[in-house]
Design a protein around this motif. Structure first.
Motif, PDB file in Angstrom:
ATOM      1  N   GLY A  66      35.814  38.405  47.123  1.00  0.00           N
ATOM      2  CA  GLY A  66      36.668  37.655  48.026  1.00  0.00           C
ATOM      3  C   GLY A  66      37.749  36.893  47.271  1.00  0.00           C
ATOM      4  O   GLY A  66      37.601  36.566  46.088  1.00  0.00           O
ATOM      5  N   SER A  67      38.839  36.591  47.958  1.00  0.00           N
ATOM      6  CA  SER A  67      40.003  36.012  47.288  1.00  0.00           C
ATOM      7  C   SER A  67      39.904  34.506  47.086  1.00  0.00           C
ATOM      8  O   SER A  67      40.728  33.918  46.398  1.00  0.00           O
ATOM      9  CB  SER A  67      41.267  36.329  48.098  1.00  0.00           C
ATOM     10  OG  SER A  67      41.157  35.811  49.416  1.00  0.00           O
ATOM     11  N   ALA A  68      38.885  33.872  47.646  1.00  0.00           N
ATOM     12  CA  ALA A  68      38.777  32.417  47.545  1.00  0.00           C
ATOM     13  C   ALA A  68      38.537  31.986  46.106  1.00  0.00           C
ATOM     14  O   ALA A  68      37.942  32.710  45.303  1.00  0.00           O
ATOM     15  CB  ALA A  68      37.649  31.912  48.436  1.00  0.00           C
ATOM     16  N   SER A  69      38.984  30.797  45.778  1.00  0.00           N
ATOM     17  CA  SER A  69      38.803  30.247  44.446  1.00  0.00           C
ATOM     18  C   SER A  69      37.321  30.201  44.086  1.00  0.00           C
ATOM     19  O   SER A  69      36.483  29.767  44.877  1.00  0.00           O
ATOM     20  CB  SER A  69      39.392  28.834  44.399  1.00  0.00           C
ATOM     21  OG  SER A  69      39.114  28.213  43.171  1.00  0.00           O
ATOM     22  N   GLY A  70      37.003  30.670  42.881  1.00  0.00           N
ATOM     23  CA  GLY A  70      35.629  30.628  42.401  1.00  0.00           C
ATOM     24  C   GLY A  70      34.848  31.902  42.603  1.00  0.00           C
ATOM     25  O   GLY A  70      33.787  32.082  41.987  1.00  0.00           O
ATOM     26  N   ASN A  71      35.324  32.810  43.454  1.00  0.00           N
ATOM     27  CA  ASN A  71      34.613  34.069  43.628  1.00  0.00           C
ATOM     28  C   ASN A  71      34.746  34.927  42.371  1.00  0.00           C
ATOM     29  O   ASN A  71      35.801  34.984  41.746  1.00  0.00           O
ATOM     30  CB  ASN A  71      35.143  34.828  44.840  1.00  0.00           C
ATOM     31  CG  ASN A  71      34.624  34.261  46.144  1.00  0.00           C
ATOM     32  OD1 ASN A  71      33.562  33.650  46.186  1.00  0.00           O
ATOM     33  ND2 ASN A  71      35.367  34.458  47.223  1.00  0.00           N
ATOM     34  N   VAL A  72      33.660  35.618  42.033  1.00  0.00           N
ATOM     35  CA  VAL A  72      33.560  36.335  40.769  1.00  0.00           C
ATOM     36  C   VAL A  72      33.254  37.806  41.022  1.00  0.00           C
ATOM     37  O   VAL A  72      32.485  38.147  41.921  1.00  0.00           O
ATOM     38  CB  VAL A  72      32.440  35.726  39.897  1.00  0.00           C
ATOM     39  CG1 VAL A  72      32.176  36.567  38.657  1.00  0.00           C
ATOM     40  CG2 VAL A  72      32.787  34.296  39.507  1.00  0.00           C
ATOM     41  N   SER A  73      33.844  38.685  40.228  1.00  0.00           N
ATOM     42  CA  SER A  73      33.402  40.075  40.122  1.00  0.00           C
ATOM     43  C   SER A  73      32.950  40.290  38.692  1.00  0.00           C
ATOM     44  O   SER A  73      33.699  40.041  37.747  1.00  0.00           O
ATOM     45  CB  SER A  73      34.512  41.060  40.485  1.00  0.00           C
ATOM     46  OG  SER A  73      34.047  42.393  40.328  1.00  0.00           O
ATOM     47  N   CYS A  74      31.704  40.739  38.550  1.00  0.00           N
ATOM     48  CA  CYS A  74      31.107  40.775  37.228  1.00  0.00           C
ATOM     49  C   CYS A  74      30.246  42.014  37.079  1.00  0.00           C
ATOM     50  O   CYS A  74      29.434  42.323  37.953  1.00  0.00           O
ATOM     51  CB  CYS A  74      30.251  39.518  37.047  1.00  0.00           C
ATOM     52  SG  CYS A  74      29.766  39.173  35.365  1.00  0.00           S
ATOM     53  N   GLY A  75      30.418  42.746  35.962  1.00  0.00           N
ATOM     54  CA  GLY A  75      29.551  43.880  35.702  1.00  0.00           C
ATOM     55  C   GLY A  75      28.118  43.426  35.494  1.00  0.00           C
ATOM     56  O   GLY A  75      27.193  43.875  36.170  1.00  0.00           O
ATOM     57  N   ILE A  76      27.915  42.511  34.546  1.00  0.00           N
ATOM     58  CA  ILE A  76      26.608  41.934  34.267  1.00  0.00           C
ATOM     59  C   ILE A  76      26.732  40.421  34.328  1.00  0.00           C
ATOM     60  O   ILE A  76      27.482  39.815  33.554  1.00  0.00           O
ATOM     61  CB  ILE A  76      26.088  42.362  32.881  1.00  0.00           C
ATOM     62  CG1 ILE A  76      25.850  43.877  32.840  1.00  0.00           C
ATOM     63  CG2 ILE A  76      24.807  41.617  32.527  1.00  0.00           C
ATOM     64  CD1 ILE A  76      25.456  44.398  31.467  1.00  0.00           C
ATOM     65  N   GLY A  77      25.994  39.805  35.231  1.00  0.00           N
ATOM     66  CA  GLY A  77      25.993  38.359  35.370  1.00  0.00           C
ATOM     67  C   GLY A  77      24.621  37.804  35.012  1.00  0.00           C
ATOM     68  O   GLY A  77      23.594  38.393  35.356  1.00  0.00           O
ATOM     69  N   THR A  78      24.596  36.675  34.314  1.00  0.00           N
ATOM     70  CA  THR A  78      23.333  36.063  33.921  1.00  0.00           C
ATOM     71  C   THR A  78      23.365  34.565  34.173  1.00  0.00           C
ATOM     72  O   THR A  78      24.419  33.933  34.097  1.00  0.00           O
ATOM     73  CB  THR A  78      23.035  36.297  32.424  1.00  0.00           C
ATOM     74  OG1 THR A  78      23.895  35.476  31.639  1.00  0.00           O
ATOM     75  CG2 THR A  78      23.227  37.751  32.027  1.00  0.00           C
ATOM     76  N   ALA A  79      22.168  34.012  34.453  1.00  0.00           N
ATOM     77  CA  ALA A  79      22.049  32.558  34.546  1.00  0.00           C
ATOM     78  C   ALA A  79      21.910  31.941  33.160  1.00  0.00           C
ATOM     79  O   ALA A  79      22.233  30.765  32.967  1.00  0.00           O
ATOM     80  CB  ALA A  79      20.846  32.195  35.407  1.00  0.00           C
TER      81      ALA A  79
END
Length: 245
Positions: free
Chosen positions: A208-221
């Motif tokens: 989504g275009s909203a601030s803070g939205n992420v597209s990530c191949g691999i995401g980790t905590a």
């Protein structure tokens, strides 16, 4: 005629890759060849191995096995460790979560098999595979897993999502893709992502275009640990885009 495995008849077309002819009749004035067009059989439920003893979930996956494939299996050893061995499935569902697994599960990708798992698209969080805790993926086969597209409010899409746990990939080819999301999109997300062998292609979808939205191949905590294998991690179009984060 007999439908190919996991396909259903969609309609007739004038070419093998043509559009399905609309209407209920075709006006033919000369010799004409018509081609049957097939589409994926789509299921409506989650293969939920956290419910009951897993029998119903396994039956759902085996109803989607590819032509000539052996039945996949679900086994729990004496210590309570569950293993799902995929031997060739093509499971596409309209449910928000395609496959749900308990903490400590292992997926074994049988040699020479291709296994496709695709979640549904709707106004909700969407998951190809949802793990309630730690998940291990091993074997030498291929897993293609895709989260559905999300709409409405800010909902995320995940190819593979591990809730408060780690994912450990020790073999096989894993292609994990997040769907187009109204929120963020991840190919793989877990507390810690560990890749020791095999090939991993993790791709985030358009977020989504909203601030803070992420597209990530691999995401980790916490962290990603890559000690072997081949890893390709790619973020999609988003306010913030990362290969690995």
């Amino acid at each position: 005629f007999i439908a190919p495995a996991n396909k259903q008849f969609k309609g007739w077309a004038f070419s093998a890759d043509g559009e399905v002819i609309s209407g209920t009749s075709i006006n033919v004035t000369a010799d004409t060849t018509l081609y049957a067009i097939w589409e994926d059989v789509t299921f409506t439920s989650t293969a939920d191995f956290t419910s009951g003893d897993g029998t119903a979930a396994l039956a759902l996956l085996n109803a989607a096995k590819t032509g000539g494939a052996a039945d996949s299996t679900w086994e729990v050893d004496g210590s309570g460790n569950p293993t799902l061995t995929l031997k060739g499935v093509h499971f596409v569902t309209t449910a928000a979560t395609a496959v749900k697994l308990p903490d400590g599960a292992t997926i074994v990708l049988a040699d020479g098999t291709t296994n496709t798992i695709t979640g549904g698209s709707l106004s909700n969080y969407c998951y190809g595979i949802y793990g309630e805790g730690d998940l291990t993926i091993s074997g030498t086969g291929t897993l293609n897993v895709t989260g559905g597209n999300t709409t409405g409010s800010i909902y995320n899409s995940y190819g593979i999502y591990i809730d408060d746990g780690d994912i450990n990939i020790t073999g096989g080819t894993v292609n994990a893709t997040g769907g187009t999301a109204s929120g963020s999109s991840y190919g793989i997300y877990a507390t810690t992502v560990m890749i020791h062998d095999g090939t991993v292609n993790a791709t985030g979808g358009t977020a989504g275009s909203a601030s803070g939205n992420v597209s990530c191949g691999i995401g980790t905590a916490e962290r990603a640990v890559i000690s072997g294998g081949v890893v390709n991690a790619t973020g999609g179009a988003a306010y913030l885009s990362y290969g690995i984060k």
